[in-house]
Design a protein around this motif. Structure first.
Motif, PDB file in Angstrom:
ATOM      1  N   PHE A   1       1.122   6.391   1.529  1.00 13.93           N
ATOM      2  CA  PHE A   1       0.661   6.124   0.159  1.00 13.93           C
ATOM      3  C   PHE A   1       1.343   7.075  -0.818  1.00 13.93           C
ATOM      4  CE2 PHE A   1      -2.290   6.679  -3.378  1.00 13.93           C
ATOM      5  CZ  PHE A   1      -2.641   5.378  -3.696  1.00 13.93           C
ATOM      6  N   ASN A   2       1.384   8.356  -0.461  1.00  9.21           N
ATOM      7  CA  ASN A   2       2.023   9.347  -1.339  1.00  9.21           C
ATOM      8  C   ASN A   2       3.522   9.093  -1.472  1.00  9.21           C
ATOM      9  OD1 ASN A   2      -0.366  10.706  -1.806  1.00  9.21           O
ATOM     10  ND2 ASN A   2      -0.057  12.184  -0.161  1.00  9.21           N
ATOM     11  N   LYS A   3       4.168   8.704  -0.368  1.00 13.63           N
ATOM     12  CA  LYS A   3       5.609   8.468  -0.399  1.00 13.63           C
ATOM     13  C   LYS A   3       5.946   7.300  -1.321  1.00 13.63           C
ATOM     14  CE  LYS A   3       8.163  10.379   1.764  1.00 13.63           C
ATOM     15  NZ  LYS A   3       9.024  11.558   1.514  1.00 13.63           N
ATOM     16  N   ILE A   4       5.131   6.263  -1.302  1.00 16.80           N
ATOM     17  CA  ILE A   4       5.391   5.070  -2.126  1.00 16.80           C
ATOM     18  C   ILE A   4       5.045   5.316  -3.582  1.00 16.80           C
ATOM     19  CG2 ILE A   4       4.697   2.674  -2.542  1.00 16.80           C
ATOM     20  CD1 ILE A   4       4.333   2.335   0.443  1.00 16.80           C
ATOM     21  N   THR A   5       3.918   5.984  -3.837  1.00 19.88           N
ATOM     22  CA  THR A   5       3.402   6.104  -5.201  1.00 19.88           C
ATOM     23  C   THR A   5       3.728   7.428  -5.873  1.00 19.88           C
ATOM     24  OG1 THR A   5       1.279   7.022  -4.486  1.00 19.88           O
ATOM     25  CG2 THR A   5       1.465   4.615  -4.553  1.00 19.88           C
ATOM     26  N   GLY A   6       4.048   8.454  -5.064  1.00 20.36           N
ATOM     27  CA  GLY A   6       4.234   9.780  -5.637  1.00 20.36           C
ATOM     28  C   GLY A   6       2.929  10.452  -5.977  1.00 20.36           C
ATOM     29  N   ALA A   7       1.810   9.902  -5.457  1.00 22.03           N
ATOM     30  CA  ALA A   7       0.494  10.471  -5.741  1.00 22.03           C
ATOM     31  C   ALA A   7       0.278  11.727  -4.899  1.00 22.03           C
ATOM     32  CB  ALA A   7      -0.603   9.438  -5.445  1.00 22.03           C
TER      33      ALA A   7
ATOM     34  N   GLU B   1       2.014  -5.515   9.404  1.00 15.67           N
ATOM     35  CA  GLU B   1       1.973  -4.283  10.198  1.00 15.67           C
ATOM     36  C   GLU B   1       3.107  -3.349   9.794  1.00 15.67           C
ATOM     37  OE1 GLU B   1       1.763  -4.513  14.402  1.00 15.67           O
ATOM     38  OE2 GLU B   1      -0.281  -5.302  14.416  1.00 15.67           O
ATOM     39  N   VAL B   2       2.775  -2.061   9.701  1.00 10.33           N
ATOM     40  CA  VAL B   2       3.756  -1.029   9.384  1.00 10.33           C
ATOM     41  C   VAL B   2       3.759  -0.040  10.543  1.00 10.33           C
ATOM     42  CG1 VAL B   2       4.460   0.749   7.749  1.00 10.33           C
ATOM     43  CG2 VAL B   2       3.277  -1.301   6.926  1.00 10.33           C
TER      44      VAL B   2
ATOM     45  N   SER C   1       9.135   5.762   8.524  1.00  8.53           N
ATOM     46  CA  SER C   1       8.674   7.133   8.719  1.00  8.53           C
ATOM     47  C   SER C   1       8.177   7.621   7.370  1.00  8.53           C
ATOM     48  CB  SER C   1       9.796   8.039   9.239  1.00  8.53           C
ATOM     49  OG  SER C   1       9.398   9.393   9.174  1.00  8.53           O
ATOM     50  N   ALA C   2       6.865   7.683   7.228  1.00  9.03           N
ATOM     51  CA  ALA C   2       6.300   8.124   5.955  1.00  9.03           C
ATOM     52  C   ALA C   2       6.675   9.574   5.666  1.00  9.03           C
ATOM     53  CB  ALA C   2       4.786   7.959   5.970  1.00  9.03           C
ATOM     54  N   ALA C   3       6.906  10.350   6.723  1.00 11.59           N
ATOM     55  CA  ALA C   3       7.236  11.763   6.544  1.00 11.59           C
ATOM     56  C   ALA C   3       8.638  11.955   5.972  1.00 11.59           C
ATOM     57  CB  ALA C   3       7.104  12.507   7.868  1.00 11.59           C
ATOM     58  N   THR C   4       9.609  11.169   6.466  1.00  7.49           N
ATOM     59  CA  THR C   4      11.003  11.335   6.028  1.00  7.49           C
ATOM     60  C   THR C   4      11.395  10.345   4.941  1.00  7.49           C
ATOM     61  OG1 THR C   4      11.892   9.816   7.700  1.00  7.49           O
ATOM     62  CG2 THR C   4      11.579  12.118   8.349  1.00  7.49           C
ATOM     63  N   GLY C   5      10.633   9.265   4.785  1.00  8.94           N
ATOM     64  CA  GLY C   5      10.988   8.246   3.798  1.00  8.94           C
ATOM     65  C   GLY C   5      11.830   7.125   4.363  1.00  8.94           C
ATOM     66  N   GLU C   6      12.207   7.211   5.631  1.00  9.98           N
ATOM     67  CA  GLU C   6      13.010   6.163   6.251  1.00  9.98           C
ATOM     68  C   GLU C   6      12.217   4.859   6.308  1.00  9.98           C
ATOM     69  OE1 GLU C   6      15.241   5.190  10.532  1.00  9.98           O
ATOM     70  OE2 GLU C   6      14.252   7.119  10.210  1.00  9.98           O
ATOM     71  N   GLY C   7      12.851   3.763   5.896  1.00 14.45           N
ATOM     72  CA  GLY C   7      12.226   2.454   5.971  1.00 14.45           C
ATOM     73  C   GLY C   7      11.354   2.087   4.789  1.00 14.45           C
ATOM     74  N   ILE C   8      11.222   2.971   3.809  1.00 16.56           N
ATOM     75  CA  ILE C   8      10.343   2.680   2.671  1.00 16.56           C
ATOM     76  C   ILE C   8      10.892   1.531   1.827  1.00 16.56           C
ATOM     77  CG2 ILE C   8       9.336   3.583   0.548  1.00 16.56           C
ATOM     78  CD1 ILE C   8       8.067   4.657   3.099  1.00 16.56           C
ATOM     79  N   VAL C   9      12.203   1.533   1.589  1.00 15.32           N
ATOM     80  CA  VAL C   9      12.803   0.446   0.796  1.00 15.32           C
ATOM     81  C   VAL C   9      12.628  -0.906   1.485  1.00 15.32           C
ATOM     82  CG1 VAL C   9      14.948  -0.473  -0.165  1.00 15.32           C
ATOM     83  CG2 VAL C   9      14.423   1.970  -0.394  1.00 15.32           C
TER      84      VAL C   9
ATOM     85  N   ASP D   1      10.520  -4.213   0.088  1.00 17.85           N
ATOM     86  CA  ASP D   1      11.096  -5.563   0.076  1.00 17.85           C
ATOM     87  C   ASP D   1      10.211  -6.543   0.835  1.00 17.85           C
ATOM     88  OD1 ASP D   1      13.294  -4.824  -1.427  1.00 17.85           O
ATOM     89  OD2 ASP D   1      14.545  -4.375   0.320  1.00 17.85           O
ATOM     90  N   ALA D   2       9.676  -6.088   1.981  1.00 24.56           N
ATOM     91  CA  ALA D   2       8.810  -6.955   2.788  1.00 24.56           C
ATOM     92  C   ALA D   2       7.522  -7.284   2.034  1.00 24.56           C
ATOM     93  CB  ALA D   2       8.483  -6.265   4.115  1.00 24.56           C
ATOM     94  N   ILE D   3       6.961  -6.287   1.334  1.00 26.87           N
ATOM     95  CA  ILE D   3       5.773  -6.536   0.516  1.00 26.87           C
ATOM     96  C   ILE D   3       6.086  -7.557  -0.562  1.00 26.87           C
ATOM     97  CG2 ILE D   3       4.149  -5.502  -1.113  1.00 26.87           C
ATOM     98  CD1 ILE D   3       4.437  -2.874   0.443  1.00 26.87           C
ATOM     99  N   ASP D   4       7.257  -7.390  -1.184  1.00 18.84           N
ATOM    100  CA  ASP D   4       7.694  -8.316  -2.231  1.00 18.84           C
ATOM    101  C   ASP D   4       7.782  -9.743  -1.696  1.00 18.84           C
ATOM    102  OD1 ASP D   4       8.255  -8.531  -4.892  1.00 18.84           O
ATOM    103  OD2 ASP D   4       9.977  -7.189  -4.854  1.00 18.84           O
ATOM    104  N   ARG D   5       8.408  -9.891  -0.521  1.00 20.71           N
ATOM    105  CA  ARG D   5       8.574 -11.235   0.059  1.00 20.71           C
ATOM    106  C   ARG D   5       7.223 -11.857   0.394  1.00 20.71           C
ATOM    107  NH1 ARG D   5      12.700  -8.595   2.840  1.00 20.71           N
ATOM    108  NH2 ARG D   5      11.403  -8.462   4.713  1.00 20.71           N
TER     109      ARG D   5
END
Length: 434
Positions: free
Chosen positions: A217-223, A321-322, A352-360, A364-368
């Motif tokens: 959540f923090n990685k996506i939103t910056g919260a 699923e993530v 990887s929420a810790a490293t940011g890998e796969g967030i983009v 995109d998957a959420i968008d689709r």
């Protein structure tokens, strides 16, 4: 810290379900220790206790009760946590036998929730669950009054009267909390209706506790949501607006983590909070894919979602699923997971929420997934409707634009399903046929 391990032959059909979906006693013990650490209990000793079958009076056999009682006395233990549901009678008998306080799994989870709840709604929900749990255990507090008088037509003694009085007081408090919660729920409904007017799709993040939901959540939103390597680090839901690659805006909601054998009363108490999950347009089920019991944890989450009335079986349902923590798996294991994801009817996203890998790719998957119900619309905007043209560019995804000889603009729009009614209303207000 005790984890009773029931030793029995597998029942019919259990083998077909696969042993991967069963929590091992070792992992249950590790999870129970994590629960105790969550409220800063000092763990002096822990053990897995095998048993052939549960005993109605003490859960464990008499020999094992005596053995553990000696252990409690030798180590001067002031609290014993039994990672199993205890009846009021079992809890009272164990406390008598060990001369110490005994708490079962439900009681421990309630204590954690009570320590972590911050919002008024969270505090009320935890108190409601706690009082409901204690209502059937009042006899423990009044054992000195349990003797009944005989003769003269007196069927009950002072103990029974005291217990009934306390039960009524508890019920009065429970009723008061329910009334307060009803007011809170009405307020939440107003907020939810306000969000629908915006309207932005709701994407709820769920998962087993400690799966990395808040970190994601923090990685996506910056919260700055609390994200700790600890069970139930966050209880109260948090919401943030997020802009997806297509410029679609969503509201991302972080929710309480689930756990195996989550007390039914807690699921009921937090139903108002979890309504954000029920009402969500898309649910992100975050899994700790590096955990050896990831399949069992996934089944526990799906069980709670099922209790909330959410379909977790249909491939075209609204669950994505993530698979989190791929940075913790080996190179070979990652390759296996990638191939498994591709074979999946509804492919999960590896991150990887810790490293940011796969967030983009996740965004995109959420968008689709959210764009499945979008509508394609061709419309001609008169040259004099410049304000409407700008509004459409801001509100919709413009797939094509062509200037006509008469000065009008021909647009092909992709309209998000949640904005269709508003867009059509604006076009008709401008006198355009839709």
């Amino acid at each position: 810290m005790l984890v009773p391990a029931l030793k029995r032959p597998a029942r019919s059909g259990e083998a077909a379900k696969g042993t991967r979906e069963i929590h091992t006693p070792e992992n249950r013990l590790s999870e129970a220790v994590g629960l105790a650490n969550a409220i800063e209990l000092d763990i002096i000793d822990s053990a897995i206790v095998p048993m052939s079958e549960p005993r109605p009076s003490t859960l464990l056999g008499s020999g094992k009760v005596d053995e553990l009682g000696q252990r409690v006395r030798d180590l001067d233990i002031g609290l014993v946590v039994v990672d199993h549901a205890l009846t009021p009678v079992q809890q009272r008998n164990l406390e008598k036998a060990w001369n110490t306080k005994v708490v079962d799994r439900t009681g421990l989870i309630l204590e954690i929730f009570g320590a972590r709840a911050r919002t008024r709604e969270g505090v009320l929900q935890v108190e409601l669950a706690h009082l409901s749990y204690q209502k059937g255990r009042l006899v423990r507090a009044w054992t000195h009054l349990e003797r009944q008088r005989g003769g003269g037509g007196f069927l009950g003694g002072p103990g029974e009267a005291q217990i009934e009085l306390d039960r009524r007081m508890l019920q009065d408090r429970i009723d008061a909390i329910k009334r307060d919660l009803a007011d809170v729920v009405r307020t939440r409904d107003l907020h939810r209706k306000g969000r629908r007017k915006v309207p932005y799709p709701i994407v709820a993040v769920v998962g087993y506790t400690n799966a990395g939901k808040s970190t994601l959540f923090n990685k996506i939103t910056g919260a700055g949501v609390v994200a700790m390597d600890q069970v139930f680090a966050t209880l109260d839901p948090t919401m943030r607006e997020v802009k997806l690659p297509s410029a679609r805006r969503i509201i991302l909601s972080d929710t309480v983590g689930f756990i195996s054998d989550l007390p039914t009363m807690l699921v009921a108490a937090f139903r108002a909070t979890l309504e954000e999950v029920v009402e969500a347009d898309l649910i992100l089920h975050v899994r700790d894919i590096a955990h050896e019991e990831t399949e069992a944890q996934a089944r526990d989450v799906e069980k709670v979602l099922g209790e909330l009335g959410i379909d977790t079986i249909q491939a075209d349902g609204h669950i994505l699923e993530v698979w989190n923590k791929i940075d913790l798996v080996s190179h070979d294991r990652r390759g296996e997971l990638q191939h498994e994801a591709l074979r999946n009817e509804c492919p999960p996203v590896l991150v990887s929420a810790a490293t940011g890998e796969g967030i983009v790719p996740l965004l995109d998957a959420i968008d689709r997934r959210l764009s499945v119900a979008d509508e394609i619309l061709d419309v001609i905007i008169p040259g004099s409707q410049g304000a409407l043209l700008n509004w459409l560019h801001e509100t919709c995804d413009v797939l094509a634009r062509e200037a006509r000889k008469d000065g009008s603009i021909e647009l092909r729009l992709r309209i998000p399903s949640e904005k269709k009614e508003r867009v059509v209303g604006q076009l008709r207000k401008a006198g355009l046929k839709v």
